[in-house]
Scaffold this motif. Structure first.
Motif, PDB file in Angstrom:
ATOM      1  N   ARG A 258       0.742  -1.226   0.107  1.00 41.45           N
ATOM      2  CA  ARG A 258       0.059  -0.001   0.116  1.00 41.45           C
ATOM      3  C   ARG A 258       0.821   1.420   0.045  1.00 41.45           C
ATOM      4  N   CYS A 259       2.022   1.298  -0.662  1.00 41.44           N
ATOM      5  CA  CYS A 259       2.812   2.455  -0.607  1.00 41.44           C
ATOM      6  C   CYS A 259       2.581   3.251  -1.984  1.00 41.44           C
ATOM      7  N   LYS A 260       2.745   4.384  -1.906  1.00 41.31           N
ATOM      8  CA  LYS A 260       2.572   5.612  -2.882  1.00 41.31           C
ATOM      9  C   LYS A 260       3.845   5.936  -3.403  1.00 41.31           C
ATOM     10  N   LEU A 261       3.999   5.982  -4.649  1.00 39.73           N
ATOM     11  CA  LEU A 261       5.249   6.122  -5.495  1.00 39.73           C
ATOM     12  C   LEU A 261       4.959   7.254  -6.587  1.00 39.73           C
ATOM     13  N   LEU A 262       4.183   8.027  -6.531  1.00 37.09           N
ATOM     14  CA  LEU A 262       3.508   8.900  -7.648  1.00 37.09           C
ATOM     15  C   LEU A 262       4.716   9.603  -8.018  1.00 37.09           C
ATOM     16  N   GLY A 263       4.831   9.501  -9.582  1.00 31.55           N
ATOM     17  CA  GLY A 263       5.837  10.422 -10.210  1.00 31.55           C
ATOM     18  C   GLY A 263       7.085   9.994  -9.967  1.00 31.55           C
TER      19      GLY A 263
ATOM     20  N   THR B 174      17.723  -2.730 -10.009  1.00 28.12           N
ATOM     21  CA  THR B 174      17.227  -4.238 -10.131  1.00 28.12           C
ATOM     22  C   THR B 174      16.228  -4.633  -8.894  1.00 28.12           C
ATOM     23  N   PHE B 175      15.095  -5.556  -9.682  1.00 29.37           N
ATOM     24  CA  PHE B 175      14.005  -5.764  -8.864  1.00 29.37           C
ATOM     25  C   PHE B 175      13.678  -7.140  -8.468  1.00 29.37           C
ATOM     26  N   GLU B 176      14.762  -7.873  -8.208  1.00 32.36           N
ATOM     27  CA  GLU B 176      14.772  -9.365  -8.194  1.00 32.36           C
ATOM     28  C   GLU B 176      13.886  -9.778  -6.900  1.00 32.36           C
ATOM     29  N   VAL B 177      12.892 -10.818  -7.227  1.00 30.85           N
ATOM     30  CA  VAL B 177      12.016 -11.088  -6.457  1.00 30.85           C
ATOM     31  C   VAL B 177      11.329 -10.105  -5.626  1.00 30.85           C
ATOM     32  N   MET B 178      11.215  -8.824  -6.161  1.00 30.06           N
ATOM     33  CA  MET B 178      10.373  -7.864  -5.256  1.00 30.06           C
ATOM     34  C   MET B 178       8.697  -8.202  -5.325  1.00 30.06           C
ATOM     35  N   ARG B 179       8.272  -7.666  -4.278  1.00 29.15           N
ATOM     36  CA  ARG B 179       6.684  -8.048  -4.248  1.00 29.15           C
ATOM     37  C   ARG B 179       6.161  -6.607  -3.945  1.00 29.15           C
ATOM     38  N   VAL B 180       5.047  -6.152  -4.686  1.00 29.88           N
ATOM     39  CA  VAL B 180       4.260  -4.903  -4.540  1.00 29.88           C
ATOM     40  C   VAL B 180       3.102  -5.295  -4.250  1.00 29.88           C
ATOM     41  N   ASP B 181       2.164  -5.244  -3.184  1.00 29.34           N
ATOM     42  CA  ASP B 181       0.855  -5.341  -2.856  1.00 29.34           C
ATOM     43  C   ASP B 181       0.126  -4.073  -2.841  1.00 29.34           C
ATOM     44  N   GLY B 182      -0.811  -3.631  -3.748  1.00 28.96           N
ATOM     45  CA  GLY B 182      -1.519  -2.444  -3.760  1.00 28.96           C
ATOM     46  C   GLY B 182      -0.456  -1.101  -3.665  1.00 28.96           C
ATOM     47  N   GLY B 183      -1.497  -0.131  -3.690  1.00 28.77           N
ATOM     48  CA  GLY B 183      -0.530   1.429  -3.586  1.00 28.77           C
ATOM     49  C   GLY B 183      -0.785   2.016  -4.865  1.00 28.77           C
TER      50      GLY B 183
ATOM     51  N   LEU C 145      11.693  -6.412 -14.736  1.00 26.23           N
ATOM     52  CA  LEU C 145      11.014  -6.874 -13.871  1.00 26.23           C
ATOM     53  C   LEU C 145      10.374  -8.273 -13.849  1.00 26.23           C
ATOM     54  N   ARG C 146      11.197  -9.124 -14.504  1.00 21.43           N
ATOM     55  CA  ARG C 146      10.909 -10.411 -14.629  1.00 21.43           C
ATOM     56  C   ARG C 146      10.532 -11.435 -13.334  1.00 21.43           C
ATOM     57  N   SER C 147      11.030 -11.077 -12.444  1.00 22.65           N
ATOM     58  CA  SER C 147      10.924 -11.705 -11.219  1.00 22.65           C
ATOM     59  C   SER C 147       9.963 -11.091 -10.182  1.00 22.65           C
ATOM     60  N   ALA C 148       9.586 -10.044 -10.635  1.00 23.94           N
ATOM     61  CA  ALA C 148       8.720  -9.161  -9.667  1.00 23.94           C
ATOM     62  C   ALA C 148       7.182  -9.564  -9.737  1.00 23.94           C
ATOM     63  N   GLU C 149       6.583  -9.281  -8.651  1.00 25.68           N
ATOM     64  CA  GLU C 149       5.008  -9.560  -8.292  1.00 25.68           C
ATOM     65  C   GLU C 149       4.310  -8.584  -8.012  1.00 25.68           C
ATOM     66  N   LEU C 150       3.456  -8.060  -8.809  1.00 21.96           N
ATOM     67  CA  LEU C 150       2.804  -6.883  -8.664  1.00 21.96           C
ATOM     68  C   LEU C 150       1.300  -7.254  -8.643  1.00 21.96           C
ATOM     69  N   ARG C 151       0.608  -6.659  -7.350  1.00 22.88           N
ATOM     70  CA  ARG C 151      -0.971  -7.115  -7.319  1.00 22.88           C
ATOM     71  C   ARG C 151      -1.558  -6.125  -6.754  1.00 22.88           C
ATOM     72  N   GLY C 152      -2.751  -5.660  -7.440  1.00 17.65           N
ATOM     73  CA  GLY C 152      -3.523  -4.487  -7.048  1.00 17.65           C
ATOM     74  C   GLY C 152      -2.918  -3.308  -6.910  1.00 17.65           C
ATOM     75  N   VAL C 153      -1.820  -2.987  -7.723  1.00 11.67           N
ATOM     76  CA  VAL C 153      -1.015  -1.718  -8.024  1.00 11.67           C
ATOM     77  C   VAL C 153      -1.626  -0.709  -8.951  1.00 11.67           C
ATOM     78  N   ARG C 154      -2.042   0.598  -8.638  1.00  9.24           N
ATOM     79  CA  ARG C 154      -2.293   1.397  -9.642  1.00  9.24           C
ATOM     80  C   ARG C 154      -1.294   1.949 -10.364  1.00  9.24           C
TER      81      ARG C 154
ATOM     82  N   ASP D 265      -4.167  -1.598 -12.162  1.00 13.08           N
ATOM     83  CA  ASP D 265      -4.693  -0.510 -13.202  1.00 13.08           C
ATOM     84  C   ASP D 265      -3.769  -0.119 -14.127  1.00 13.08           C
ATOM     85  N   LEU D 266      -3.726  -0.392 -15.350  1.00 15.30           N
ATOM     86  CA  LEU D 266      -2.686   0.023 -16.363  1.00 15.30           C
ATOM     87  C   LEU D 266      -3.241   1.011 -17.539  1.00 15.30           C
TER      88      LEU D 266
END
Length: 195
Positions: free
Chosen positions: A78-83, A90-99, A111-120, A140-141
């Motif tokens: 649930r982090c905000k990274l606006l702009g 490098t983003f190995e095994v990174m997981r992003v939930d919401g935000g 981002l081949r090993s990244a996991e993004l779920r519910g990210v705007r 949301d793309l």
């Protein structure tokens, strides 16, 4: 523009709860296993920083620049990274939930090993991004730039695919739902009918 600099410090496993950093340049800082909760980083620059195995919950990284940062096994909830802008990260095994990651710049990001779920990711720049075999679920793309992005084998179930230019995006073996398939077929100019 930054107004202060933190250089070469060891912040290993530090807890940052509710702290605010404005226009700070973090250079060569080891933030491995740092945990932030409700922290705010506004207009900060992270250069050659290690964020390995760090966890960030309800934290804002607004209009930040990440240059040469490692996000190995990093978790963002649930982090905000606006702009924010990412370059040579490098983003190995990174997981992003919401935000909210709207307007972020991730050109050519691996981002081949990244996991993004519910990210705007509204109007995010993912030009040339490598998402082969990654997970981008329920995201949301809308308005995102995916020119030359490789989504081969990517799990896109539940993500908004309206507006994807099929001529410039690799989607072979991507996992999608039936409603998403209809969106893509209509994007090809076909007239979809029930019978």
């Amino acid at each position: 523009m930054t107004t202060s600099t933190v250089r070469g410090e060891d912040w290993y496993a530090r807890e940052l709860s509710g702290e605010t950093f404005e226009q700070v340049a973090f250079v060569g800082v080891d933030m491995t296993e740092v945990r932030t909760t409700g922290a705010v980083f506004d207009g900060c620059t992270f250069r050659d920083v290690k964020l390995n195995a760090s966890v960030h919950v309800d934290t804002a990284f607004s209009n930040c620049t990440f240059n040469g940062v490692t996000f190995f096994d990093t978790r963002l909830e649930r982090c905000k990274l606006l702009g924010s802008v990412f370059d040579r990260c490098t983003f190995e095994v990174m997981r992003v939930d919401g935000g909210n990651w709207s307007f972020v710049e991730l050109p050519a990001a691996d981002l081949r090993s990244a996991e993004l779920r519910g990210v705007r990711l509204r109007e995010a720049d993912l030009t040339g991004a490598k998402l082969v075999g990654s997970t981008v679920r329920d995201c949301d793309l809308t308005g995102a730039t995916l020119h030359r992005a490789d989504l081969t084998g990517c799990d896109l179930r539940g993500s908004d695919l309206v507006g994807i230019d099929l001529e410039t995006v690799a989607l072979r073996r991507a996992v999608i739902t039936l409603p998403q398939a209809v969106v893509l077929v209509e994007a090809m100019g076909l007239d979809v009918r029930a019978d």
